[in-house]
Motif scaffolding. Structure first.
Motif, PDB file in Angstrom:
ATOM      1  N   GLY A  97       1.000  -1.301  -0.067  1.00 47.31           N
ATOM      2  CA  GLY A  97       0.003  -0.217  -0.098  1.00 47.31           C
ATOM      3  C   GLY A  97       0.992   1.335  -0.186  1.00 47.31           C
ATOM      4  O   GLY A  97       2.061   1.103   0.173  1.00 47.31           O
ATOM      5  N   LEU A  98       0.256   2.275  -0.405  1.00 46.52           N
ATOM      6  CA  LEU A  98       1.054   3.597  -0.676  1.00 46.52           C
ATOM      7  C   LEU A  98       1.451   3.853   0.793  1.00 46.52           C
ATOM      8  O   LEU A  98       2.678   4.334   0.999  1.00 46.52           O
ATOM      9  CB  LEU A  98       0.190   4.642  -0.958  1.00 46.52           C
ATOM     10  N   GLY A  99       0.771   4.027   1.712  1.00 46.25           N
ATOM     11  CA  GLY A  99       1.238   4.335   3.207  1.00 46.25           C
ATOM     12  C   GLY A  99       1.983   3.248   3.751  1.00 46.25           C
ATOM     13  O   GLY A  99       2.752   3.929   4.841  1.00 46.25           O
ATOM     14  N   GLN A 100       2.363   2.146   3.250  1.00 50.18           N
ATOM     15  CA  GLN A 100       3.328   1.312   3.746  1.00 50.18           C
ATOM     16  C   GLN A 100       4.510   1.700   3.861  1.00 50.18           C
ATOM     17  O   GLN A 100       5.515   1.306   4.451  1.00 50.18           O
ATOM     18  CB  GLN A 100       3.106  -0.276   3.057  1.00 50.18           C
ATOM     19  N   SER A 142      -4.055  -2.819  -0.490  1.00 50.20           N
ATOM     20  CA  SER A 142      -4.589  -1.383  -0.542  1.00 50.20           C
ATOM     21  C   SER A 142      -4.506  -0.632  -1.759  1.00 50.20           C
ATOM     22  O   SER A 142      -4.868  -1.339  -2.879  1.00 50.20           O
ATOM     23  CB  SER A 142      -3.753  -0.409   0.497  1.00 50.20           C
ATOM     24  N   PHE A 143      -3.534   0.489  -1.892  1.00 48.52           N
ATOM     25  CA  PHE A 143      -3.250   1.024  -3.344  1.00 48.52           C
ATOM     26  C   PHE A 143      -2.601  -0.044  -4.206  1.00 48.52           C
ATOM     27  O   PHE A 143      -2.673   0.545  -5.659  1.00 48.52           O
ATOM     28  CB  PHE A 143      -2.778   2.376  -3.258  1.00 48.52           C
ATOM     29  N   GLY A 144      -1.858  -0.639  -3.707  1.00 51.59           N
ATOM     30  CA  GLY A 144      -1.090  -1.730  -4.678  1.00 51.59           C
ATOM     31  C   GLY A 144      -1.937  -2.345  -5.416  1.00 51.59           C
ATOM     32  O   GLY A 144      -1.679  -2.772  -6.527  1.00 51.59           O
ATOM     33  N   SER A 145      -3.252  -2.840  -4.767  1.00 54.92           N
ATOM     34  CA  SER A 145      -4.148  -3.561  -5.562  1.00 54.92           C
ATOM     35  C   SER A 145      -4.691  -2.784  -6.887  1.00 54.92           C
ATOM     36  O   SER A 145      -4.895  -3.426  -7.827  1.00 54.92           O
ATOM     37  CB  SER A 145      -5.502  -3.900  -4.792  1.00 54.92           C
TER      38      SER A 145
END
Length: 403
Positions: free
Chosen positions: A9-12, A256-259
């Motif tokens: 995810g972007l926040g990761q 998250s955003f990675g998907s």
């Protein structure tokens, strides 16, 4: 050979989540389900294109000539996606956030009364309200801003600018906000901001991460900013894997955003699917995917997708009902089988429910403390030895012969 591409995810990127941790969690789950066998992970870095690197993590069985069980490549997209935003000054970042929320406010209000399939419109409204308050507070709290405003009033600069604007535009009813009104407004915004920072634990980190994710994701989905570069790099990585891993079958492990990036690759907009995808991609795993959130606030994003290949890919979806951003691909907020997928696609994901906490949807405290947003980061612990959603994922992958 089964190979995973890990897209976080972007926040990761802000909490140092990594493919090594993800692989360690899967290794632990494999170990939990096999007796008398020990496993280890090995890491290396490769370059799949000029100035583009990936960390490769192999899960191997000990004492059997390091028999390879599964291999991960990570796709590092954070710097590409956020490089423009991260180069902005503090004032420009907050001004951009302020203007973006203002532009989105009409549809945010609309979703309060017509939520479509998204089940958390009021939580989204609250988050956007926090964004606009924080952005306004930062802009108005800067001493330099006050100095400029005071100086401008003393010199009559603001009055001259309004007069000039009237003469140029022909609009005569442009209001002139007084110096006292600006001071009163700033006091209110600063007070509300201070209250939010007090009642929300780690509010500065949480809100900053949310704001960064929202702005960069918005630019990607609304205007295609960095989209061609990101998808091109993902294609280069898939091509590298296909050339260096014998008889490989590729699985996207996304959070998250990675998907969103992986779904864009498998279900491209108006384009033919790449030859590499058709030959080598076998499955996609989405964890906490904000699919319904995007469908609700960016209703054009998933239209006109090429679905012929995507319908043949096995899709596993891990979600939590308590997570305000995750999607259960149902027309209700209940646990159960998926009822839809990408528009015009016959492929429905295999739903895997994972719950850590039970939130009271009627609790005002839970709502104000943004607990439903925090659950979005609770699919695993920061430490790799903790239990995680990968326990359920491993069982499903084993049943589907993906590992």
């Amino acid at each position: 050979m089964k190979v995973g591409i890990y897209i976080s995810g972007l926040g990761q990127s802000f909490i140092n989540e990594s493919v090594e941790k993800y692989a360690e969690r899967l290794k632990n789950e494999i170990s939990f389900h096999t007796n008398g066998i020990q496993y280890e992970i090995k890491s290396e870095k490769i370059s799949y294109a000029p100035d583009r690197f990936s960390t490769v993590v192999s899960i191997c069985e000990k004492n059997k000539q390091n028999k390879l069980i599964y291999k991960f490549y990570d796709f590092k997209y954070h710097e590409i996606l956020t490089e423009k935003f991260n180069n902005y000054s503090l004032i420009r970042k907050n001004l951009w956030l302020f203007l973006l929320v203002i532009r989105k406010f009409p549809i945010i209000i609309k979703r309060l009364f017509k939520s479509e399939s998204y089940n958390h419109p009021f939580q989204t409204f609250y988050i956007f309200l926090i964004f606009i308050i924080i952005a306004s507070a930062v802009l108005l709290m800067l001493p330099a801003t006050f100095t400029v405003i005071n100086s401008s009033y003393e010199k009559g600069t603001i009055g001259e600018m309004v007069t000039l604007l009237k003469s140029k535009t022909g609009i005569q009813d442009i209001p002139l906000i007084s110096k006292m009104q600006i001071k009163n407004l700033s006091r209110i915004i600063v007070s509300v901001t201070a209250l939010l920072l007090l009642i929300i634990p780690n509010a500065n980190v949480l809100i900053t991460n949310l704001a960064t994710e929202f702005i960069c994701a918005n630019d990607y989905m609304q205007y295609g900013v960095q989209k061609q570069l990101l998808q091109g790099n993902l294609e280069l990585l898939v091509d590298y894997i296909s050339e260096n891993e014998k008889n490989c079958k590729i699985h996207f492990h996304t959070y998250s955003f990675g998907s969103i990036l992986a779904l864009d690759y498998i279900y491209p907009y108006g384009n033919k699917v790449s030859a590499n995808a058709e030959v080598y991609c076998e499955a996609i795993i989405t964890i906490g995917t904000p699919f319904e959130f995007i469908n609700s606030y960016y209703p054009q994003f998933y239209l006109n997708r090429t679905t012929s290949f995507g319908d043949t890919v096995l899709w596993l979806n891990i979600y939590s009902i308590a997570d305000a951003l995750a999607t259960n691909f149902r027309n209700d907020s209940k646990i159960g089988d998926a009822q839809f997928g990408i528009e015009r696609s016959s492929n429905k994901p295999v739903n895997i429910n994972y719950e850590v906490v039970t939130l009271n949807k009627k609790s005002v405290v839970d709502f104000l403390m943004l607990y439903s947003v925090k659950v979005h980061g609770m699919y695993w612990d920061n430490k790799a030895e903790g239990l995680s959603c990968l326990g359920l994922l491993y069982k499903e992958m084993k049943n589907k012969s993906l590992i």
